[in-house]
Design a protein around this motif. Structure first.
Motif, short mmCIF file in Angstrom:
data_model
loop_
_atom_site.label_atom_id
_atom_site.label_comp_id
_atom_site.label_asym_id
_atom_site.label_seq_id
_atom_site.Cartn_x
_atom_site.Cartn_y
_atom_site.Cartn_z
N ASP A 224 -56.21 50.77 36.18
CA ASP A 224 -57.15 50.29 37.19
C ASP A 224 -58.35 51.22 37.26
O ASP A 224 -58.22 52.37 37.69
N PRO A 225 -59.56 50.77 36.88
CA PRO A 225 -60.72 51.66 36.94
C PRO A 225 -61.15 52.01 38.35
O PRO A 225 -61.89 52.98 38.55
N GLN A 226 -60.67 51.26 39.33
CA GLN A 226 -61.03 51.52 40.73
C GLN A 226 -60.02 52.42 41.43
O GLN A 226 -60.23 52.80 42.58
N ALA A 227 -58.94 52.74 40.77
CA ALA A 227 -57.89 53.53 41.41
C ALA A 227 -58.32 54.99 41.53
O ALA A 227 -59.23 55.45 40.82
N SER A 228 -57.66 55.72 42.41
CA SER A 228 -57.94 57.14 42.58
C SER A 228 -57.47 57.90 41.34
O SER A 228 -56.63 57.40 40.58
N PRO A 229 -57.97 59.12 41.14
CA PRO A 229 -57.54 59.89 39.96
C PRO A 229 -56.04 60.14 39.93
O PRO A 229 -55.46 60.30 38.85
N GLU A 230 -55.39 60.15 41.10
CA GLU A 230 -53.95 60.38 41.14
C GLU A 230 -53.16 59.15 40.69
O GLU A 230 -52.00 59.26 40.29
N ASN A 231 -53.78 57.99 40.78
CA ASN A 231 -53.11 56.74 40.41
C ASN A 231 -53.36 56.48 38.93
O ASN A 231 -54.45 56.09 38.52
N ILE A 232 -52.33 56.70 38.12
CA ILE A 232 -52.48 56.53 36.67
C ILE A 232 -51.49 55.48 36.16
O ILE A 232 -50.96 55.61 35.06
N LYS A 233 -51.25 54.47 36.95
CA LYS A 233 -50.32 53.42 36.55
C LYS A 233 -50.86 52.64 35.37
O LYS A 233 -52.07 52.48 35.20
N VAL A 234 -49.94 52.12 34.57
CA VAL A 234 -50.28 51.31 33.40
C VAL A 234 -49.60 49.96 33.55
O VAL A 234 -48.44 49.88 33.98
N TRP A 235 -50.34 48.88 33.22
CA TRP A 235 -49.77 47.53 33.25
C TRP A 235 -49.79 46.95 31.84
O TRP A 235 -50.73 47.18 31.06
N TYR A 236 -48.76 46.16 31.55
CA TYR A 236 -48.49 45.73 30.18
C TYR A 236 -48.14 44.24 30.20
O TYR A 236 -47.23 43.83 30.93
N MET A 237 -48.85 43.45 29.38
CA MET A 237 -48.64 42.00 29.33
C MET A 237 -48.57 41.57 27.87
O MET A 237 -49.58 41.53 27.17
N ASP A 238 -47.38 41.28 27.39
CA ASP A 238 -47.15 40.97 25.98
C ASP A 238 -47.35 39.47 25.74
O ASP A 238 -46.89 38.63 26.52
N GLY A 239 -48.02 39.14 24.63
CA GLY A 239 -48.22 37.74 24.26
C GLY A 239 -49.48 37.15 24.85
O GLY A 239 -50.09 37.71 25.77
N TYR A 240 -49.91 35.98 24.33
CA TYR A 240 -51.13 35.35 24.81
C TYR A 240 -50.87 34.01 25.51
O TYR A 240 -51.81 33.38 26.02
N THR A 241 -49.62 33.58 25.58
CA THR A 241 -49.33 32.31 26.25
C THR A 241 -47.85 32.22 26.59
O THR A 241 -47.01 32.96 26.06
N ASN A 242 -47.55 31.31 27.51
CA ASN A 242 -46.16 30.99 27.86
C ASN A 242 -45.39 32.21 28.35
O ASN A 242 -44.19 32.35 28.10
#
Length: 458
Positions: A224-242
């Protein structure tokens, strides 16, 4: 009274994540650190800001001479240490030989007192003892060599001492603490200047850094580019459909090691790989529609969903690789954006800045670049950058500035290491490009050209 300083062009090379220092280090040379460079509009170098490391002063040729002498002394110290170890080893050997020599001496006395009773057995014993003493000869020769080396070392150390004293007298009693304070002051001023840099023009893409290899050929990952420097979470979304499963990781280290902190099951499946997390919300294209969904990652529910007027969907106007990549959502320093195409614009790229809460377009620009001819795209500082392909040999080929409503053809190559790029998005906080490269999650470093204008007291 205040006067305005002239425009200054600064090349800044932002680094990725917290794994690297915030100040650019460009090949330290003799202890110096490059903090930034300035150049004119034609690309000619005006000046470069450099400073020595805090623990090292290397301001002139005399400092280099001192370092060379120091290295020489260190090398000599290492040689002396090796010599000492070998001397101790040989000394232990000689101690063992001493008892043999004493035994040999008594044997000679016996032979001398009773030569008539000397038998062949005595000769054999004497021969064996003499054979055992043979290795002592090269040891003694080595001692002679070592003695010469030690003598040479002593002479060289005397010479070095005189040279060091002469250099010290030439350099005088310079206040190195004062120099260090000046360096720190310069660094703080430069950091303050760099912190004011917000937007710039893309000059170079370097990398990639392969963070992880996982998933299918197509997918998306982001912070999240808007998150604080302490927030370094990563989100992961595999595939392009279904698919509608989003995985969350507390840190980059957890992402690399595969330690999930939370899993989200979205209410609607997504289309494409061009999603974005912005201010704790996930924005994505609802499958088989031109509807944009805003999903709260804090509450786990949909906050807003809105159709993007006239936007093509479901492989009507995708990027060259297909994958239902008709609608590309992205964020930069100026906000949330949607890149898509419409029939009214003849399938060419349309760019809209969106209200992140309501998803209403705040402003829209029509370009003349075919969406189907674009490999991927990303936004930096209100400028759209389009790649000419998703395959190897790709480069950033086309830009469109929303500030001036003008386009430009450029040539900025980047290394498509794994030959198929299905996601490429800029993160304004990290100043880096996130990529999904044929099942590899990669990061690219970017170099931006900044124009800054500052007011100084007269």
């Amino acid at each position: 009274m205040r006067t305005q300083s002239p425009l200054v062009a600064v090349v800044v090379v932002p680094l990725l994540f917290g794994f690297w220092p915030s100040v650019t280090t460009v090949g330290p040379r003799e202890g110096w650190q490059v903090f930034g460079s300035a150049q004119d509009a034609d690309g000619r170098c005006v000046c470069t800001v450099v400073a020595p490391g805090q623990s090292l002063c290397s301001r002139d040729a005399k400092g280099r001479q001192l370092r060379q002498l120091l290295e020489k002394v260190q090398n000599m110290s290492q040689s002396m240490e090796v010599l000492n170890l070998r001397t101790q080893r040989d000394f232990q050997y000689i101690v063992r030989m001493e008892s043999l020599i004493k035994g040999l001496r008594s044997k000679f006395r016996q032979m001398d007192s009773d030569r008539r009773t000397l038998a062949s057995k005595n000769f054999q014993e004497l021969k064996e003892k003499m054979d055992s003493l043979q290795p002592l000869i090269p040891v003694l020769e080595q001692y002679k060599t070592d003695a010469r080396i030690i003598s040479q070392f002593k002479e060289e150390i005397r010479n070095l001492s005189s040279v060091l004293l002469a250099v010290q007298e030439q350099m005088g009693t310079f206040d190195y603490d004062e120099l260090n304070q000046k360096v720190l002051s310069l660094e703080n001023r430069l950091r303050s200047c760099m912190s004011k840099l917000t937007c710039g023009k893309l000059l170079k893409i370097s990398g990639p850094l392969t963070v992880k290899t996982s998933g299918t050929r197509f997918g998306a990952w982001m912070t999240d580019p808007q998150a604080s420097p302490e927030n370094i979470k990563v989100w992961y979304m595999d595939g392009y459909t279904n698919n509608k499963i989003v995985k969350e990781y507390q840190s980059m280290a957890d992402f690399v090691s595969g330690v999930e902190s939370r899993t989200y099951s979205l209410p609607f499946k997504w289309a494409g790989t061009n999603h974005v997390v912005y201010n704790a919300s996930l924005y994505y294209n609802k499958m088989q529609s031109n509807i944009i969904v805003r999903y709260s990652l804090e509450t786990g529910r949909v906050l807003t969903q809105r159709a993007l007027d006239s936007a093509g969907f479901h492989n009507v106007y995708p990027y060259t690789w297909g994958g239902f990549s008709d609608i590309d959502l992205m964020a930069d320093e100026l906000g949330l954006w949607a890149v898509y195409a419409t029939n009214r614009n003849a399938g060419n790229v349309v760019l809209s800045r969106l209200d992140p809460d309501t998803l209403r377009p705040l402003a829209t620009w029509n370009t003349e670049y075919s969406k189907r001819n674009a490999g991927e795209a990303f936004m930096i500082c209100g400028t759209l950058y389009v790649t000419n392909s998703h395959l190897t040999g790709a480069k950033v080929y086309y830009t469109y500035s929303t500030r001036t409503s003008t386009y430009e053809y450029i040539d900025i190559p980047f290394h498509n290491q794994y030959f198929h790029m299905s996601m490429l998005d800029y993160n304004a906080r990290e100043r880096a490009l996130y990529g999904w490269n044929n099942g590899h999650q990669v990061l690219f470093n970017v170099t931006l050209f900044h124009i800054i204008q500052s007011d100084d007291d007269a």
